[in-house]
Design a protein around this motif. Sequence first.
Motif, PDB file in Angstrom:
ATOM      1  N   LYS A 276       0.837  -1.204   0.000  1.00 37.57           N
ATOM      2  CA  LYS A 276       0.000   0.000   0.000  1.00 37.57           C
ATOM      3  C   LYS A 276       0.873   1.255   0.000  1.00 37.57           C
ATOM      4  CE  LYS A 276      -1.489   2.482   3.185  1.00 37.57           C
ATOM      5  NZ  LYS A 276      -1.184   3.793   2.552  1.00 37.57           N
ATOM      6  N   PRO A 277       1.420   1.609  -1.147  1.00 41.89           N
ATOM      7  CA  PRO A 277       2.165   2.869  -1.211  1.00 41.89           C
ATOM      8  C   PRO A 277       1.251   4.042  -1.529  1.00 41.89           C
ATOM      9  CG  PRO A 277       2.335   1.728  -3.303  1.00 41.89           C
ATOM     10  CD  PRO A 277       1.488   0.845  -2.398  1.00 41.89           C
ATOM     11  N   ASN A 278       1.686   5.239  -1.150  1.00 37.85           N
ATOM     12  CA  ASN A 278       1.074   6.420  -1.743  1.00 37.85           C
ATOM     13  C   ASN A 278       1.836   6.748  -3.026  1.00 37.85           C
ATOM     14  OD1 ASN A 278       3.442   7.877  -1.011  1.00 37.85           O
ATOM     15  ND2 ASN A 278       2.545   8.452   0.961  1.00 37.85           N
ATOM     16  N   GLU A 279       1.446   7.795  -3.721  1.00 34.66           N
ATOM     17  CA  GLU A 279       2.063   8.079  -5.014  1.00 34.66           C
ATOM     18  C   GLU A 279       3.553   8.388  -4.879  1.00 34.66           C
ATOM     19  OE1 GLU A 279      -1.484   9.949  -7.696  1.00 34.66           O
ATOM     20  OE2 GLU A 279      -0.969  11.028  -5.847  1.00 34.66           O
ATOM     21  N   HIS A 280       3.929   9.113  -3.828  1.00 33.32           N
ATOM     22  CA  HIS A 280       5.345   9.432  -3.608  1.00 33.32           C
ATOM     23  C   HIS A 280       6.147   8.170  -3.328  1.00 33.32           C
ATOM     24  CE1 HIS A 280       8.884  11.674  -2.333  1.00 33.32           C
ATOM     25  NE2 HIS A 280       8.878  10.988  -1.204  1.00 33.32           N
ATOM     26  N   GLU A 281       5.593   7.273  -2.514  1.00 33.78           N
ATOM     27  CA  GLU A 281       6.298   6.026  -2.191  1.00 33.78           C
ATOM     28  C   GLU A 281       6.414   5.114  -3.412  1.00 33.78           C
ATOM     29  OE1 GLU A 281       4.849   5.999   2.494  1.00 33.78           O
ATOM     30  OE2 GLU A 281       3.670   4.984   0.946  1.00 33.78           O
ATOM     31  N   LEU A 282       5.361   5.082  -4.237  1.00 35.64           N
ATOM     32  CA  LEU A 282       5.433   4.285  -5.460  1.00 35.64           C
ATOM     33  C   LEU A 282       6.478   4.851  -6.410  1.00 35.64           C
ATOM     34  CD1 LEU A 282       4.306   1.960  -7.189  1.00 35.64           C
ATOM     35  CD2 LEU A 282       2.625   3.587  -8.115  1.00 35.64           C
ATOM     36  N   GLU A 283       6.576   6.175  -6.486  1.00 37.41           N
ATOM     37  CA  GLU A 283       7.595   6.796  -7.324  1.00 37.41           C
ATOM     38  C   GLU A 283       8.995   6.421  -6.854  1.00 37.41           C
ATOM     39  OE1 GLU A 283       8.904  11.220  -9.014  1.00 37.41           O
ATOM     40  OE2 GLU A 283       7.329  11.024  -7.491  1.00 37.41           O
ATOM     41  N   GLY A 284       9.197   6.388  -5.535  1.00 38.95           N
ATOM     42  CA  GLY A 284      10.489   5.984  -5.009  1.00 38.95           C
ATOM     43  C   GLY A 284      10.821   4.540  -5.322  1.00 38.95           C
ATOM     44  N   LEU A 285       9.793   3.709  -5.462  1.00 40.24           N
ATOM     45  CA  LEU A 285       9.994   2.284  -5.734  1.00 40.24           C
ATOM     46  C   LEU A 285      10.200   2.004  -7.215  1.00 40.24           C
ATOM     47  CD1 LEU A 285       9.924  -0.658  -4.615  1.00 40.24           C
ATOM     48  CD2 LEU A 285       7.440  -0.600  -4.982  1.00 40.24           C
ATOM     49  N   THR A 286       9.441   2.696  -8.070  1.00 40.51           N
ATOM     50  CA  THR A 286       9.427   2.358  -9.495  1.00 40.51           C
ATOM     51  C   THR A 286       9.913   3.479 -10.411  1.00 40.51           C
ATOM     52  OG1 THR A 286       7.162   3.132  -9.862  1.00 40.51           O
ATOM     53  CG2 THR A 286       7.446   0.865  -9.079  1.00 40.51           C
ATOM     54  N   GLY A 287      10.062   4.678  -9.858  1.00 36.08           N
ATOM     55  CA  GLY A 287      10.426   5.825 -10.683  1.00 36.08           C
ATOM     56  C   GLY A 287       9.237   6.642 -11.135  1.00 36.08           C
ATOM     57  N   SER A 288       8.028   6.163 -10.856  1.00 37.38           N
ATOM     58  CA  SER A 288       6.812   6.874 -11.247  1.00 37.38           C
ATOM     59  C   SER A 288       5.688   6.515 -10.281  1.00 37.38           C
ATOM     60  CB  SER A 288       6.408   6.510 -12.682  1.00 37.38           C
ATOM     61  OG  SER A 288       5.145   7.039 -13.005  1.00 37.38           O
ATOM     62  N   GLY A 289       4.860   7.524  -9.956  1.00 33.86           N
ATOM     63  CA  GLY A 289       3.754   7.287  -9.033  1.00 33.86           C
ATOM     64  C   GLY A 289       2.427   7.102  -9.722  1.00 33.86           C
ATOM     65  N   THR A 290       2.436   6.684 -10.970  1.00 29.83           N
ATOM     66  CA  THR A 290       1.211   6.595 -11.765  1.00 29.83           C
ATOM     67  C   THR A 290       0.557   5.220 -11.679  1.00 29.83           C
ATOM     68  OG1 THR A 290       2.383   5.879 -13.751  1.00 29.83           O
ATOM     69  CG2 THR A 290       2.189   8.261 -13.389  1.00 29.83           C
ATOM     70  N   LEU A 291      -0.681   5.177 -12.146  1.00 34.93           N
ATOM     71  CA  LEU A 291      -1.406   3.909 -12.214  1.00 34.93           C
ATOM     72  C   LEU A 291      -0.719   2.941 -13.174  1.00 34.93           C
ATOM     73  CD1 LEU A 291      -3.960   2.438 -11.198  1.00 34.93           C
ATOM     74  CD2 LEU A 291      -5.168   3.374 -13.176  1.00 34.93           C
ATOM     75  N   ASP A 292      -0.203   3.447 -14.277  1.00 36.80           N
ATOM     76  CA  ASP A 292       0.512   2.595 -15.224  1.00 36.80           C
ATOM     77  C   ASP A 292       1.732   1.959 -14.577  1.00 36.80           C
ATOM     78  OD1 ASP A 292      -1.265   2.979 -17.285  1.00 36.80           O
ATOM     79  OD2 ASP A 292      -0.100   4.572 -18.252  1.00 36.80           O
ATOM     80  N   SER A 293       2.412   2.710 -13.708  1.00 36.18           N
ATOM     81  CA  SER A 293       3.572   2.171 -13.006  1.00 36.18           C
ATOM     82  C   SER A 293       3.158   1.048 -12.061  1.00 36.18           C
ATOM     83  CB  SER A 293       4.275   3.284 -12.227  1.00 36.18           C
ATOM     84  OG  SER A 293       5.378   2.776 -11.508  1.00 36.18           O
ATOM     85  N   ALA A 294       2.023   1.224 -11.379  1.00 35.93           N
ATOM     86  CA  ALA A 294       1.518   0.169 -10.501  1.00 35.93           C
ATOM     87  C   ALA A 294       1.137  -1.068 -11.300  1.00 35.93           C
ATOM     88  CB  ALA A 294       0.309   0.684  -9.722  1.00 35.93           C
ATOM     89  N   ARG A 295       0.556  -0.865 -12.481  1.00 32.66           N
ATOM     90  CA  ARG A 295       0.216  -2.001 -13.340  1.00 32.66           C
ATOM     91  C   ARG A 295       1.465  -2.758 -13.763  1.00 32.66           C
ATOM     92  NH1 ARG A 295      -4.276   1.136 -17.015  1.00 32.66           N
ATOM     93  NH2 ARG A 295      -6.060  -0.190 -16.517  1.00 32.66           N
ATOM     94  N   GLU A 296       2.509  -2.035 -14.137  1.00 22.93           N
ATOM     95  CA  GLU A 296       3.743  -2.688 -14.559  1.00 22.93           C
ATOM     96  C   GLU A 296       4.382  -3.442 -13.402  1.00 22.93           C
ATOM     97  OE1 GLU A 296       7.113  -4.033 -16.513  1.00 22.93           O
ATOM     98  OE2 GLU A 296       5.135  -3.417 -17.246  1.00 22.93           O
ATOM     99  N   LEU A 297       4.327  -2.864 -12.209  1.00 28.05           N
ATOM    100  CA  LEU A 297       4.865  -3.539 -11.031  1.00 28.05           C
ATOM    101  C   LEU A 297       4.133  -4.850 -10.778  1.00 28.05           C
ATOM    102  CD1 LEU A 297       6.683  -3.557  -8.507  1.00 28.05           C
ATOM    103  CD2 LEU A 297       4.909  -2.231  -7.332  1.00 28.05           C
TER     104      LEU A 297
END
Length: 294
Positions: A174-195
């Motif tokens: 359960k990341p927020n957008e900033h945490e997802l960006e730190g994990l994948t380089g982007s905080g977008t829905l597309d980035s979450a899908r790719e992850l």
Amino acid sequence: MIVALTPNLSLDRTMTLNRPLVPGQLHRVTGLTVAAGGKGVNLARAVRAFGGQSCVAGVIGGFNGQYFRALLNAEGLMGVLEDGEGETRECQALLSGDSHPTEINEAGPPYQPEAVVHLLKRLPEGQVVVCGSLAPGTPRAGFLDMLLGLDRPVVDGSGVGLEAAVEAGASLIKPNEHELEGLTGSGTLDSARELYRRSGVQVLLTRGERGAAFVGEEVWEVEAPHIDAKNPVGSGDTLLGTFLWARQAGESVPDALRLAVAAGSANAMLGGPLKFRMRAARELVAQTRLLIPA
């Protein structure tokens, strides 16, 4: 049972000030609450509010640790607490009329591997949710080993904690957008899908006042209702606890997500986790908006 394993528990002190915060000036406290704190405690409160079973687990220490234990018991929350060294940290939240408080968080006592090992042996059966920041000095390898020893836990963390969760094959992060960006380089829905595509780890992406999205075999977005926020602290914890409770109760992903977003909004509207009420969350569900992303 939802077991909220919190590596860095705290005493949470929320102070209401007599005027807006001005650095270097005297402020008087007009209201004060002290409560057992940490993301896992807030999550457990939400689960209990909906009638579910929850348990707070973690390492405590010193006088603050004993105070934490007493406060948790006074709320009627179940705890599996391991006594360790050092002093359980304090976290301060200053409310001064702004929509978001000023937060001052101590680091907490250092990582204590022996205490953690003893704690893990005492956990009850249930869905383990690893919540919040790691204790100072926690080695990435040690945290990864802990996750691998659990049965596909849910992880709500950041930085190396999220990295380890993906490597360990957590059931959900359960990341927020900033945490997802730190994990994948982007905080977008597309980035979450790719992850999810490359790891198989489901993502519950929180977006603050805009709502949340779930990414797994199904992908859903929910827009949050418009509210007047009194204190948004703990809203993400409330959202996650509600989502997990609803899924255990047999709710579909979209219905669980709508209720979870409504619960996070209710938490902010009512003034934080100590004031959260299930009824307010259910009343806000109708004001959420469910979207099916393209």
